[in-house]
Design a protein around this motif. Structure first.
Motif, PDB file in Angstrom:
ATOM      1  N   ALA A 276       0.816  -1.213   0.000  1.00 35.75           N
ATOM      2  CA  ALA A 276       0.000   0.000   0.000  1.00 35.75           C
ATOM      3  C   ALA A 276       0.847   1.260   0.000  1.00 35.75           C
ATOM      4  O   ALA A 276       0.499   2.251  -0.655  1.00 35.75           O
ATOM      5  CB  ALA A 276      -0.926  -0.003   1.213  1.00 35.75           C
ATOM      6  N   THR A 277       1.967   1.260   0.724  1.00 35.86           N
ATOM      7  CA  THR A 277       2.743   2.488   0.901  1.00 35.86           C
ATOM      8  C   THR A 277       4.035   2.526   0.100  1.00 35.86           C
ATOM      9  O   THR A 277       4.598   3.597  -0.108  1.00 35.86           O
ATOM     10  CB  THR A 277       3.102   2.670   2.389  1.00 35.86           C
ATOM     11  N   GLU A 278       4.537   1.348  -0.308  1.00 30.49           N
ATOM     12  CA  GLU A 278       5.812   1.238  -1.005  1.00 30.49           C
ATOM     13  C   GLU A 278       6.960   1.782  -0.164  1.00 30.49           C
ATOM     14  O   GLU A 278       7.946   2.302  -0.684  1.00 30.49           O
ATOM     15  CB  GLU A 278       5.766   1.944  -2.363  1.00 30.49           C
ATOM     16  N   ARG A 279       6.863   1.649   1.151  1.00 28.54           N
ATOM     17  CA  ARG A 279       7.919   2.067   2.069  1.00 28.54           C
ATOM     18  C   ARG A 279       8.672   0.841   2.577  1.00 28.54           C
ATOM     19  O   ARG A 279       8.113   0.016   3.298  1.00 28.54           O
ATOM     20  CB  ARG A 279       7.333   2.835   3.259  1.00 28.54           C
ATOM     21  N   VAL A 280       9.956   0.716   2.223  1.00 29.03           N
ATOM     22  CA  VAL A 280      10.770  -0.402   2.683  1.00 29.03           C
ATOM     23  C   VAL A 280      10.905  -0.372   4.204  1.00 29.03           C
ATOM     24  O   VAL A 280      11.100  -1.407   4.844  1.00 29.03           O
ATOM     25  CB  VAL A 280      12.155  -0.370   2.010  1.00 29.03           C
ATOM     26  N   SER A 281      10.789   0.810   4.773  1.00 24.14           N
ATOM     27  CA  SER A 281      10.938   0.940   6.226  1.00 24.14           C
ATOM     28  C   SER A 281       9.928   0.095   6.976  1.00 24.14           C
ATOM     29  O   SER A 281      10.224  -0.417   8.067  1.00 24.14           O
ATOM     30  CB  SER A 281      10.797   2.408   6.640  1.00 24.14           C
ATOM     31  N   TRP A 282       8.730  -0.090   6.425  1.00 32.78           N
ATOM     32  CA  TRP A 282       7.726  -0.918   7.106  1.00 32.78           C
ATOM     33  C   TRP A 282       8.190  -2.367   7.177  1.00 32.78           C
ATOM     34  O   TRP A 282       7.944  -3.058   8.179  1.00 32.78           O
ATOM     35  CB  TRP A 282       6.382  -0.825   6.407  1.00 32.78           C
TER      36      TRP A 282
END
Length: 496
Positions: A276-282
């Motif tokens: 959903a966010t395309e954030r690797v941090s998640w």
């Protein structure tokens, strides 16, 4: 004077008509692949009889024919209700399901007295029960395709399904061990001769809720507070959902005594959040939270004991199964020996000794197949699983609405993660779990839940592959005021 082009001569219309013809022709490809899959299942059954009975009975083809009739019925349902669905999903799943039934029948033949093996009925033993469960599961999948004409319509029940999923997850934990615990894991509900694993259905309900929730909250969850080592990390105030699901997964780990189920629920939420966010941090935050929680449970199990003791024992067996190879480590040791005995090519279908493996029909069916099919055979099975996951992810990329993208992506990943958890457990990559191998292991709960998962993927792929302007069912808008992007324009993407 203005001359308007007729619809028949319009390039767009011609393209749409060509697209419709192309998509509908894929049903014939699906039928051809399905027949090939059943031919492989029949050949597997014949080889099993040749090795176990030293002959091939005239009825060797009957289990494959029965399965073929069941899957042909589902193919006809797809042809009429989801004509644009991915043509590779049904044959791939049918092959796995058919080989699972064939291997379970092979166990029945091995356990039967030599004089009775040739006359063993196709509906006898665990193989026969699995054949009956396959019929029930396929009927259930066909019913879901008939009821859910558009995947977006299920989003109106998101909160209800989320609540139901949490109840199904936690129910075995609060029930007495006498009716919920098998082999140390509290994952079941057993009443009389009937048993069900509610967690198998919970994962589907929770995925619908996760997809709907993240569509609504993805912009907030995509906001970054600071950048570290080239990675954008979220704001601290936005960590609430991840921490909440992490705590629930730890409760599952501690009170249901199963690492695989805990990893499955937490992993599917974090990956859906990443999609959903395309954030690797998640993903990084999820890995740190999960492995940190697992180590904490291991440490508390070695010092405090209590509800953490079971996980500590399983971790100790995983670290050194040969320390007690005749008792606590017996199952894992036998599984490793079976895989080693199989070598590259295996002993051949019917040529191994799967009866030595505890729970070979459930948790360790992959090890039993590995002894007889070898590394090459297991690699081929893993490729089939990979194909199913890949086609599910392809449907997620192609579908035009955000809810469908998250739902199909989460379902495909969940199936792949479940296979990883099982294969990792029997190969000593991770501690043993109570998960079943999708479509191969004996059991009605797992089989029905996974066929429902495939039905949803078929429905999403039908919407994704349907040509623009083709006949499509109109999905009702979700109750409670769903966001516009859930039913947005065909060009909508999932990027924040």
């Amino acid at each position: 004077m203005t001359v308007a082009a007729t619809p028949a001569s319009s390039p767009a219309t011609a393209g749409e008509q060509s697209g419709v013809r192309l998509a509908r022709s894929r049903r014939n490809a699906e039928l051809s692949l399905l027949l090939l899959a059943m031919a492989l299942v029949a050949a597997y059954g014949a080889t099993v009889e040749a090795n176990l009975l030293d002959t091939v009975t005239p009825d060797f083809w009957m289990p494959a024919a029965a399965l073929g009739a069941v899957f042909l019925g589902l193919h006809l349902v797809i042809r009429f209700l989801a004509p644009f669905a991915d043509p590779a999903l049904l044959p791939a799943v049918a092959l796995l399901n058919g080989l699972g039934v064939g291997f379970l029948r092979r166990i029945d033949l091995g356990d039967a007295p030599v004089a009775e093996r040739e006359s063993l009925a196709i509906f006898a033993g665990i193989g026969g029960r699995q054949l009956a469960w396959t019929l029930a599961a396929v009927i259930l999948a066909a019913g879901l395709l008939a009821l859910m004409r558009d995947h977006r319509s299920v989003s109106r029940y998101s909160y209800t399904l989320g609540l139901a999923g949490i109840v199904l997850v936690m129910l075995p934990a609060v029930l007495p061990s006498s009716i919920s615990e098998i082999n140390g894991a509290k994952l079941w509900i057993r009443v009389g001769g009937f048993s069900i694993q509610p967690g198998e259905f919970a994962k589907l309900a929770l995925l619908v809720f996760f997809a709907y929730y993240l569509v609504r909250k993805r912009e907030v969850l995509s906001l970054a507070s600071r950048r570290f080592l080239g990675i954008d990390f979220p704001r601290g105030r936005d960590l609430g959902p991840v921490v909440g699901v992490w705590l629930v997964s730890l409760l599952v780990l501690v009170f249901e005594k199963d690492l695989g189920t805990s990893l499955l629920y937490f992993g599917m939420f974090v990956v859906t959040l990443y999609i959903a966010t395309e954030r690797v941090s998640w993903l990084l935050i999820g890995l740190v939270l999960f492995f940190g929680g697992a180590y904490l449970a291991y440490f508390l199990g070695s010092t405090v004991g209590g509800p953490f003791a079971n996980f500590y024992v399983r971790a100790e067996i995983w670290l050194d199964p040969f320390a007690d190879p005749t008792d606590k480590g017996y199952q894992l040791v036998q599984g490793l020996l079976a895989l080693g005995t199989g070598g590259l090519f295996g002993a051949g279908p019917g040529g191994g000794q799967p009866d030595i493996l505890p729970e070979v029909q459930n948790d360790f069916i992959f090890a039993g197949l590995g002894e007889e099919l070898g590394l090459f055979g297991l690699s081929a099975l893993l490729v089939v699983y990979l194909l199913i996951v890949e086609r599910g992810l392809r449907a997620a990329l192609a579908v035009r609405d955000s809810f469908g993208k998250l739902l199909a992506g989460g379902l495909a990943f969940t199936l792949g993660l479940q296979v990883f958890v099982i294969v990792g457990g029997i190969s000593k990559l991770i501690p043993l779990t109570g998960q079943t191998t999708p479509f191969l292991s004996a059991g009605g709960s797992s089989l029905m839940a996974n066929w429902l998962l495939i039905a949803v993927l078929l429905r999403v792929s039908d919407g994704a592959r349907r040509p623009v302007g083709g006949s499509a069912s109109k999905a009702a808008r979700p109750a409670g005021g769903a966001p516009e992007q859930l039913h947005g324009a065909p060009t909508e993407v999932i990027k924040p």
